[in-house]
Write a protein that holds these residues in place. Structure first.
Motif, PDB file in Angstrom:
ATOM      1  N   LYS A  99     -37.357 -28.533  23.554  1.00 26.08           N
ATOM      2  CA  LYS A  99     -36.715 -28.585  24.861  1.00 26.08           C
ATOM      3  C   LYS A  99     -35.260 -29.017  24.799  1.00 26.08           C
ATOM      4  O   LYS A  99     -34.625 -29.145  25.844  1.00 26.08           O
ATOM      5  CB  LYS A  99     -37.488 -29.533  25.787  1.00 26.08           C
ATOM      6  N   ASP A 100     -34.734 -29.283  23.603  1.00 24.10           N
ATOM      7  CA  ASP A 100     -33.312 -29.561  23.462  1.00 24.10           C
ATOM      8  C   ASP A 100     -32.558 -28.383  22.854  1.00 24.10           C
ATOM      9  O   ASP A 100     -31.447 -28.544  22.353  1.00 24.10           O
ATOM     10  CB  ASP A 100     -33.078 -30.815  22.619  1.00 24.10           C
ATOM     11  N   GLY A 101     -33.144 -27.173  22.895  1.00 23.93           N
ATOM     12  CA  GLY A 101     -32.470 -25.957  22.462  1.00 23.93           C
ATOM     13  C   GLY A 101     -32.480 -25.712  20.971  1.00 23.93           C
ATOM     14  O   GLY A 101     -31.752 -24.832  20.501  1.00 23.93           O
ATOM     15  N   LYS A 102     -33.284 -26.441  20.201  1.00 21.51           N
ATOM     16  CA  LYS A 102     -33.322 -26.280  18.745  1.00 21.51           C
ATOM     17  C   LYS A 102     -34.541 -25.466  18.340  1.00 21.51           C
ATOM     18  O   LYS A 102     -35.629 -25.651  18.890  1.00 21.51           O
ATOM     19  CB  LYS A 102     -33.360 -27.639  18.052  1.00 21.51           C
ATOM     20  N   SER A 134     -28.676 -23.355  24.779  1.00 18.46           N
ATOM     21  CA  SER A 134     -28.091 -24.508  25.465  1.00 18.46           C
ATOM     22  C   SER A 134     -29.093 -25.215  26.368  1.00 18.46           C
ATOM     23  O   SER A 134     -28.821 -26.328  26.819  1.00 18.46           O
ATOM     24  CB  SER A 134     -26.890 -24.057  26.311  1.00 18.46           C
ATOM     25  N   LYS A 135     -30.243 -24.591  26.644  1.00 17.73           N
ATOM     26  CA  LYS A 135     -31.272 -25.204  27.492  1.00 17.73           C
ATOM     27  C   LYS A 135     -32.615 -25.162  26.767  1.00 17.73           C
ATOM     28  O   LYS A 135     -32.687 -24.825  25.589  1.00 17.73           O
ATOM     29  CB  LYS A 135     -31.358 -24.489  28.847  1.00 17.73           C
ATOM     30  N   ASP A 136     -33.691 -25.482  27.493  1.00 18.78           N
ATOM     31  CA  ASP A 136     -35.020 -25.564  26.898  1.00 18.78           C
ATOM     32  C   ASP A 136     -35.462 -24.205  26.364  1.00 18.78           C
ATOM     33  O   ASP A 136     -35.257 -23.166  27.004  1.00 18.78           O
ATOM     34  CB  ASP A 136     -36.040 -26.052  27.929  1.00 18.78           C
ATOM     35  N   ILE A 137     -36.080 -24.237  25.184  1.00 27.39           N
ATOM     36  CA  ILE A 137     -36.705 -23.030  24.633  1.00 27.39           C
ATOM     37  C   ILE A 137     -38.112 -22.931  25.216  1.00 27.39           C
ATOM     38  O   ILE A 137     -38.917 -23.858  25.103  1.00 27.39           O
ATOM     39  CB  ILE A 137     -36.749 -23.094  23.099  1.00 27.39           C
ATOM     40  N   THR A 138     -38.408 -21.802  25.850  1.00 27.72           N
ATOM     41  CA  THR A 138     -39.686 -21.629  26.540  1.00 27.72           C
ATOM     42  C   THR A 138     -40.712 -20.862  25.723  1.00 27.72           C
ATOM     43  O   THR A 138     -41.916 -20.975  25.999  1.00 27.72           O
ATOM     44  CB  THR A 138     -39.451 -20.897  27.870  1.00 27.72           C
TER      45      THR A 138
END
Length: 750
Positions: free
Chosen positions: A643-646, A666-670
């Motif tokens: 959820k930190d884009g990594k 840049s945002k959460d990976i879903t």
């Protein structure tokens, strides 16, 4: 004419000025007479009161002061009210004659009152017992708090009372009146002016004694005895050795082993040359050449580097240069058309003598720049490594050599009225299923975008998952606390008979074998759309099929010990995994070839062996919170989205730490996904983008996986702060499906 007119005007104004001076002198004489008469009246009243009642002298003095103050400020209504309240007997202000005529009657009444108050104490204020309680504190009249009084210096008030009204300032007495009042008042030395509340406070006898004791350096209370006799709380009963009677230990009489070890350590260091002793210090020269250009000279401190010298002047900078150095007017005009960088800094001019040379215009600026260069010049030699920056970049293959991969948007699937939360592709690649928050599940034809079938389940869809076997076209749908196994009716007659037989459920009596499963999940027939309904006790967010198509796992994050369940479709049984999940699980996955199960919590991924029923490995992602997981078709690698884009790539044969961490979103990976046959993997995020990567895993264990970023796919619009919610690859083609919060499903092709 002007001077005569001014003289006439001054002569005409002289009589007026003389009249004003006379008035001022008369007023001064009257003021002096009034003050003298007041002093006499005060002395007479003091004498009479001292003869009649010696105990009431203080109250009489107060009355005289209040009378004088009232007469002095008859013009202001506020001052009259204040003085009428301060007096012992209420009196109305009037003319001077009335006050003087009634003076005897007032003094008689005061004497009678004084005789009636002989038994009272000298202090009229009540003495309050000391207490630490905050309820006994006197509430101040002014409620401004810690606001400095200087802010009210130019205002007509000094603050506000408890009701919020302004506390107006009292008119100040003249110095003469205040001096007379203090001289006549015997209690004046006990009065203190409270600047905060704009009033005078009279201290009691006890308070004055306490202040005097504090000023003398004594204890505030007279009862306190600073030299009280010492009370010995312990009786020693004649003990000779109160601390210890033990004999001296032996270690105090033998050499210390620790000290001998430390000495031996120093001896070894001296022999090895680690510790050196300089018998004679080197004599350094005290004097050195200040302007010497030799950079190798020994200097104290940092290595000496000579400052760069300016260029010496040439013939063109002479005050009388040769004619060939002097430019013509045409050349000077041409300099103005040149760029400032190419323009000459100095234009030679000719003067007859050195006295005729003007001052240099830029001398101050150039001196400042020269000093700034010397100040910023590096004074230490730094060894720089000459490395080409391009050589530090990793050598990646050309993207053209890595084709095919999805690059362009080809088709859109429209029909949902809410955000599409999940999509799943059919094993043959002809159909795709989608679930939305509008409560509907739709089946689309991939090549045409036609909607084949719609199921309205009445609640938001969390997950849809297609059975991996082509012969079993069964769709698992997670809706709230229920999981529906629906028949899509896409196969031939033989396949449909087998599917209907699997989805037919008959209630059975609870036996000892399936007692645990029956208490966890309730299996029942779902006649509305044809299928089976699995009722869970908590909301289900994830459904995952096993590669054989007979088992499926469900995830309920708030289910604690029953959060992860495995269901067997052929036997209609449910069982818990024989492991204890530590933390809140967020995603699950089956191994593509082995009986291994992956459970991802918010911080790490646990790998379990279902046959041996033990923990195989624990993968530490090192991210803020894990959101999704996908397993490579070979089973030895995995990708984890956070959820930190990594995006973390794990090589499970190599380490439990990530092999690569890609900071792409840049945002959460879903969602994350692998392709079944192509070396591709993808990730989607709430920033409305989907990233496609090339991920080649080699059979040679000595060669690391090759990861190359390929394409950024855009096209979805943001809705309520959400972007792309899910992504899946086509099972046979290098195509990517994305589901967005804008209620659209998009297909990207190569």
């Amino acid at each position: 004419m002007g001077k005569k007119a001014q003289k006439e005007a001054i002569d005409s104004q002289k009589p007026k000025i003389d009249k004003q001076r006379k008035k001022i002198e008369n007023l001064r004489v009257k003021n002096i007479e009034e003050t003298l008469s007041r002093i006499k009246e005060a002395e007479e009243a003091e004498v009479e009161s001292s003869e009649e009642s010696p105990f009431d002298s203080d109250s009489e003095d107060d009355e005289t002061v209040s009378e004088s103050g009232a007469e002095h400020s008859q013009g202001s209504e506020d001052e009259e009210d204040v003085h009428s309240d301060e007096g012992d007997n209420p009196r109305t202000t009037g003319s001077d004659d009335d006050d003087r005529g009634n003076g005897d009657d007032a003094s008689d009444d005061d004497n009678n009152d004084a005789e009636g108050k002989l038994d009272e104490s000298e202090d009229t204020r009540e003495i309050v017992e000391e207490s630490d309680s905050s309820e006994d504190e006197v509430v101040p009249r002014n409620t401004i708090g810690d606001v400095p009084l200087e802010w009210y210096k130019d205002e007509e008030h000094i603050g506000y009372d408890l009701s919020g009204k302004k506390i107006k300032k009292k008119e100040r007495q003249s110095k003469l009146d205040s001096f007379l009042a203090s001289a006549d008042d015997s209690k004046n030395w006990r009065k203190i002016y409270d600047e905060y509340n704009d009033e005078e406070v009279e201290l009691t006898k006890e308070e004055t004694k306490l202040v005097s004791r504090l000023l003398n350096g004594k204890a505030p209370h007279a009862d306190f005895d600073p030299y009280a006799p010492y009370v010995d709380w312990f009786a020693w009963d004649g003990a000779k050795h109160p601390i210890s009677n033990a004999p001296e230990p032996k270690r105090r009489f033998i050499p210390s082993k620790w000290e001998s070890k430390k000495v031996a350590q120093f001896v070894r260091a001296i022999r090895k040359g680690l510790i050196k002793f300089d018998d004679k210090p080197k004599e350094e020269p005290r004097v050195y050449a200040l302007w010497d250009d030799d950079s190798t000279a020994d200097r104290q401190g940092l290595a000496y580097i000579p400052a760069p010298k300016p260029k010496l002047p040439g013939h063109d900078e002479s005050y009388n240069p040769s004619p060939e150095y002097i430019p013509t007017q045409e050349e000077v005009n041409s300099y103005q058309l040149m760029f400032e960088e190419d323009r000459p800094k100095f234009i030679p001019k000719q003067f007859k003598s050195l006295r005729g040379v003007p001052a240099y215009e830029k001398s101050v600026q150039e001196t400042f720049d020269r000093c700034l260069d010397l100040y910023l010049c590096p004074r230490v030699r730094k060894k720089r490594i000459n490395i080409d920056p391009e050589s530090l970049k990793p050598k990646l293959p050309n993207r053209k050599d890595l084709k095919p991969y999805p690059t362009t948007r080809y088709l859109e699937y429209k029909g949902h009225k809410g955000p599409v939360t999940s999509i799943s592709t059919e094993p043959t690649g002809e159909w795709i299923a989608s679930g939305s928050k509008d409560g509907t599940v739709r089946i689309w034809e991939v090549e045409t975008g036609r909607c084949l079938r719609i199921w309205d389940l009445g609640d938001a869809i969390d997950e849809v998952a297609w059975n991996p076997l082509p012969a079993l076209s069964i769709l698992a749908v997670a809706v709230g606390q229920d999981v529906f196994l629906l028949n899509t009716r896409l196969g031939n007659d033989e396949e449909q008979e087998k599917i209907e037989e699997l989805l037919h459920f008959q209630p059975q009596k609870i036996t000892d074998d399936n007692d645990i499963g029956a208490s966890i999940v309730d299996w029942c027939q779902y006649d509305k759309h044809g299928g089976i309904r699995l009722k869970h006790f908590k909301a289900v967010t994830k459904v995952e099929w096993h590669r054989k198509g007979d088992y499926l796992s469900t995830l309920a994050p708030s289910g604690e010990s029953r959060s992860v369940l495995i269901h067997q479709l052929s036997k209609k049984l449910t069982q818990r995994i024989p492991f204890r999940t530590k933390g809140i699980p967020v995603s699950t996955a089956f191994h593509p070839t082995r009986s291994i199960f992956f459970t991802a919590t918010k911080k790490n991924v646990r790998v379990y062996d279902l046959l041996k029923q033990k923990l195989v490995k624990k993968l530490d992602a090192g991210v803020r919170e894990i959101s999704s997981i996908a397993i490579h078709p070979s089973g030895d690698n995995a990708i984890v989205g956070s959820k930190d884009g990594k995006l973390c790539w794990f090589d499970m044969d190599l380490s439990s730490r990530p092999y690569k961490v890609l900071r792409c979103h840049s945002k959460d990976i879903t969602g994350v996904a692998y392709h079944r046959s192509y070396p591709l993997f993808a990730s989607c995020s709430d920033d409305c983008t989907a990233y496609v990567f090339h991920g080649m895993v080699y059979s040679d264990l000595n060669q690391n996986p090759l990861i190359v970023p390929l394409e950024i796919l855009r096209g979805h619009a943001s809705a309520d702060g959400r972007g792309v919610l899910d992504c899946k690859f086509h099972p046979k083609q290098p195509w990517l499906f994305t589901a967005g919060a804008d209620s659209l499903i998009k297909l990207y092709c190569h």
